[in-house]
Design a protein around this motif. Structure first.
Motif, PDB file in Angstrom:
ATOM      1  N   SER A 118      56.342  24.388 -25.652  1.00  0.00           N
ATOM      2  CA  SER A 118      55.679  25.186 -24.618  1.00  0.00           C
ATOM      3  C   SER A 118      56.572  26.326 -24.157  1.00  0.00           C
ATOM      4  O   SER A 118      56.103  27.460 -23.961  1.00  0.00           O
ATOM      5  N   ILE A 119      57.873  26.034 -23.969  1.00  0.00           N
ATOM      6  CA  ILE A 119      58.800  27.095 -23.559  1.00  0.00           C
ATOM      7  C   ILE A 119      58.894  28.166 -24.639  1.00  0.00           C
ATOM      8  O   ILE A 119      58.869  29.373 -24.358  1.00  0.00           O
ATOM      9  N   VAL A 122      55.845  30.398 -24.572  1.00  0.00           N
ATOM     10  CA  VAL A 122      55.919  31.413 -23.500  1.00  0.00           C
ATOM     11  C   VAL A 122      56.896  32.528 -23.885  1.00  0.00           C
ATOM     12  O   VAL A 122      56.626  33.718 -23.671  1.00  0.00           O
ATOM     13  N   ILE A 125      55.263  34.799 -26.387  1.00  0.00           N
ATOM     14  CA  ILE A 125      54.246  35.633 -25.722  1.00  0.00           C
ATOM     15  C   ILE A 125      54.920  36.798 -24.997  1.00  0.00           C
ATOM     16  O   ILE A 125      54.466  37.948 -25.083  1.00  0.00           O
ATOM     17  N   ILE A 126      56.027  36.512 -24.306  1.00  0.00           N
ATOM     18  CA  ILE A 126      56.747  37.582 -23.595  1.00  0.00           C
ATOM     19  C   ILE A 126      57.276  38.615 -24.585  1.00  0.00           C
ATOM     20  O   ILE A 126      57.172  39.828 -24.364  1.00  0.00           O
ATOM     21  N   TYR A 139      41.496  31.162 -21.497  1.00  0.00           N
ATOM     22  CA  TYR A 139      42.769  30.520 -21.122  1.00  0.00           C
ATOM     23  C   TYR A 139      42.761  29.023 -21.438  1.00  0.00           C
ATOM     24  O   TYR A 139      43.753  28.458 -21.914  1.00  0.00           O
TER      25      TYR A 139
END
Length: 260
Positions: A118-119, A122, A125-126, A139
């Motif tokens: 999950s990290i 993210v 995505i960033i 979502y």
């Protein structure tokens, strides 16, 4: 869940999270660098020559696939290496002889893989936001798909760790199975491009590839369109999770790869 089981689950989960967060330079930074290179090479240099796919730019098209690829590889490698290291250092025996149900042990290790995946998701995505304006259509489907996928490959990594007898054994499946399936999983292309490149046999291989359905379900969450039915893809994910959890439970209950 009783307080004792909750304490055991949180203890194993925190231990797993601490493990990969302590060495964040080795676990979290490399995927960001690798995905940045994918965005530059495939998204910018090659993507501008390919043009839009299904109404989206090529960069927008590959973002969900690259996120999913990072989630799959990191959730798998985290649990397989962690469990085998516990076997190698002989501290897994302390967990298994404790009065803790087998399913709690599985959930603890799998939870660590889900946290890392999950990290990483993210982070990717960033990183992707530096290259393209991200569209998010659903979502709920994005969150559900990433959770089910990371649980699935974390459990698969646990099974690999149970069977592994050396550190070389935990790299065999990622090298010879996961990587080919991921590259054939529609990360960089659409089903509409298959007919001009692959013959009927390879088209069949790609369409039965479960990662192809996962990538497309995730892509549906971003773009609102995909090559496969997202409900069928979610059904495949849920069914696969149930099967792999049952296998991991059976192997740990029997002491496979642990008892000598």
């Amino acid at each position: 869940m009783s307080n004792r089981n909750m304490t055991a689950l949180s203890t194993i989960w925190i231990k797993e999270c601490t493990r990969f967060l302590r060495i964040w330079v080795q676990t979290l930074v490399p995927p960001a660098i690798t995905m940045s290179l994918y965005f530059v090479i495939f998204g910018k240099l090659i993507g501008d020559r390919i043009g839009p796919i299904d109404g989206s730019s090529y960069m927008e098209f590959i973002v969900p696939g690259l996120i999913m690829m990072a989630v799959i590889t990191n959730s798998y490698s985290n649990v397989s290496s962690s469990f085998f290291s516990a076997k190698f250092q002989r501290n897994v025996e302390e967990i298994l002889v404790a009065p803790v149900p087998t399913w709690v042990v599985i959930m603890g290790f799998v939870g660590g893989g889900v946290a890392r995946a999950s990290i990483i998701g993210v982070v990717v995505i960033i990183v992707s936001m530096f290259f393209v304006d991200i569209k998010i259509a659903h979502y709920g489907i994005i969150i559900l798909t990433i959770l089910l996928t990371s649980v699935l490959f974390s459990t698969a990594g646990l099974i690999n760790g149970i069977y592994a007898k050396s550190f070389d054994d935990i790299s065999i499946i990622p090298t010879f199975v996961l990587t080919p399936l991921t590259y054939l999983g529609g990360v960089f292309y659409s089903a509409s491009m298959l007919e001009t490149v692959f013959n009927d046999f390879w088209q069949g291989v790609i369409l039965v590839n479960p990662i192809y359905h996962m990538v497309n379900a995730f892509r549906y969450g971003f773009l609102g369109s995909a090559d496969v039915n997202y409900l069928m893809a979610l059904g495949i994910l849920i069914g696969s999770n149930v099967v792999l959890f049952a296998i991991a439970y059976r192997l740990l209950s029997k002491g496979t790869g642990i008892r000598t």
